[in-house]
Design an enzyme around this catalytic site. Structure first.
Site, short mmCIF file in Angstrom:
data_model
loop_
_atom_site.label_atom_id
_atom_site.label_comp_id
_atom_site.label_asym_id
_atom_site.label_seq_id
_atom_site.Cartn_x
_atom_site.Cartn_y
_atom_site.Cartn_z
NE ARG A 154 -2.97 0.38 3.27
CZ ARG A 154 -2.32 0.68 4.40
NH1 ARG A 154 -1.70 1.83 4.52
NH2 ARG A 154 -2.29 -0.18 5.40
CG ASP A 209 -10.58 15.52 -15.35
OD1 ASP A 209 -9.90 14.93 -16.21
OD2 ASP A 209 -11.55 14.99 -14.77
CE LYS A 264 -13.27 7.14 -18.23
NZ LYS A 264 -13.63 8.41 -17.62
#
Ligand SMILES: *Cc1c(COP(=O)(O)O)cnc(C)c1O
Length: 384
Positions: free
Chosen positions: A51, A175, A200
């Site tokens: 992690r 973004d 994407k």
């Protein structure tokens, strides 16, 4: 890696990846491990727990930083996990300016979750470049933009917004999912943090979900890395590996997405079935000159309005062979989406109406298939 070229074709192939030190494997292996054996207590070799760090993820983050030409990149389990991480920099009482045409999931996260913590999100039209100063308050800590916006492909002047944010000591976030780093590098235009849903274009193959943040500021990077570690929304080693593989062809893919979309946007403007075709690369786009100024290409997203009722729209969509009806975008295969009932169903109705996300609107994610095949597909579906 030292002295890396400034050209994206080269950056995409080489950035971030060094041959593995033991075997010389040219690709970074998938280090599928949760923990790492230590030589003595409290003395890990490099990593202690996946992690907090993993070699495949490190290679990915180096590669992502090279794409936006930043010092730091922090990767997450999804684009929205990356959005959350930024929101977690805020405190109760803070005010945030958000572009009104923001990605549906980002708006939902702000309205439904972070607003509960007494953070004030104000959604405004940031395509205008006058009178925006009046929206800034003493407690404005963050300015959030997306350009081109989704699904209406409006553009926002990154340089102007970044400058204004600096003046008011607010962090500016862009973004950049819709253009990819190949066509737009907001940090070079003055923005503080760039966000991508790597699901994407960066992923590009519709086979993973991921997100990342890229930035230069050391103190912000340290805080975001702490949120990544303490919050736990990390991406898995296999997803980091898949992204590293995807990045190698990002520049190549984007050129084809851009070329196909420009061709299709121009051609479908001539079809009677569409009352409007929206694409930043069309000269009649209201912000065509801004597109030329801040983008190196127009990317692969086109929106269009159907001339006719909802039944006609449904028939058109059902006849398409290469454009699959699905949410998401940026993959090698072409997709079509109906924002009102799909990606933007969570946007409040009144807000949707105001923006123009109505039932006649369709959004195309143009893939990398043969452009003529794609055009023929649309033409035959449009033949009523
Ligand atoms: C998809 C998307 C997101 C959210 O990313 P996920 O990977 O789906 O969590 C954020 N912003 C934009 C512009 C997107 O298209």
């Amino acid at each position: 890696m030292s002295k890396l070229s400034n050209n994206f074709d080269t950056i995409c192939v080489h950035a971030g990846v060094e041959p593995e030190s033991v075997t010389g494997a040219i690709m970074t292996p998938i280090f599928q491990t949760s923990t790492y054996v230590q030589d003595s207590p409290g003395n890990p070799k490099i990593y202690d727990y996946s992690r907090s760090g993993n070699p495949t993820r490190t290679a990915l983050e180096n590669s992502l930083a090279a794409l936006e030409k930043t010092k730091h990149a922090v990767s997450f389990s999804s684009g929205l996990a990356a959005v959350s991480a930024i929101a977690q920099l805020l405190n109760p009482g803070d005010h945030v300016l958000v572009c009104d045409d923001v990605y549906g999931g980002t708006g939902r996260l702000f309205r439904k979750i972070f607003a509960k913590y007494n953070i004030d999100f104000e959604f405004i039209d940031m395509t205008i470049t006058n009178n925006l100063e009046s929206y800034f308050k003493k407690n404005t800590k963050l300015v959030w933009i997306e350009t081109p916006t989704n699904p209406l492909l409006k553009l926002i002047d990154i340089e102007y917004i970044s400058k204004l944010s600096k003046k008011f000591n607010a962090i500016s976030v862009v973004d950049n999912t819709f253009s990819s780093p190949i066509f737009q590098t907001p940090i070079e235009l003055g923005a503080d943090i760039v966000l991508h849903s790597t699901t994407k274009y960066i992923g590009g193959h519709s086979d993973l979900v991921g997100g990342c943040l890229m930035l230069n500021d050391n103190s912000l990077a340290e805080q975001l890395k702490f949120i990544q570690f303490a919050g736990g929304s990390v991406n898995a080693p296999i997803e980091a590996f898949l992204l590293l593989r995807s990045i190698k062809t990002l520049s190549l893919r984007m050129k084809k997405h851009n070329e196909n979309a420009l061709f299709i946007a121009k051609e479908i403007q001539k079809l009677k079935i569409f009352s409007e075709v929206i694409f930043p690369g069309l000269e009649d786009h209201p912000q065509y000159s801004l597109a030329k100024k801040q983008m190196r290409g127009f990317s692969g997203m086109i929106s269009a309005r159907i001339n006719g009722d909802y039944d006609k729209l449904k028939t058109f969509v059902s006849r398409l062979k290469y454009f699959s009806l699905a949410e998401s975008l940026g993959g090698v295969e072409s997709l079509i989406n109906h924002p009102e009932t799909m990606t933007h169903a969570s946007v409040p109705l009144e807000h949707r109406k105001k923006l123009g996300i109505t039932s006649d609107l369709l959004r195309f994610s143009v893939g990398i298939e043969d452009a003529q095949d794609l055009l023929e597909d649309i033409k035959s579906a449009a033949n009523f």
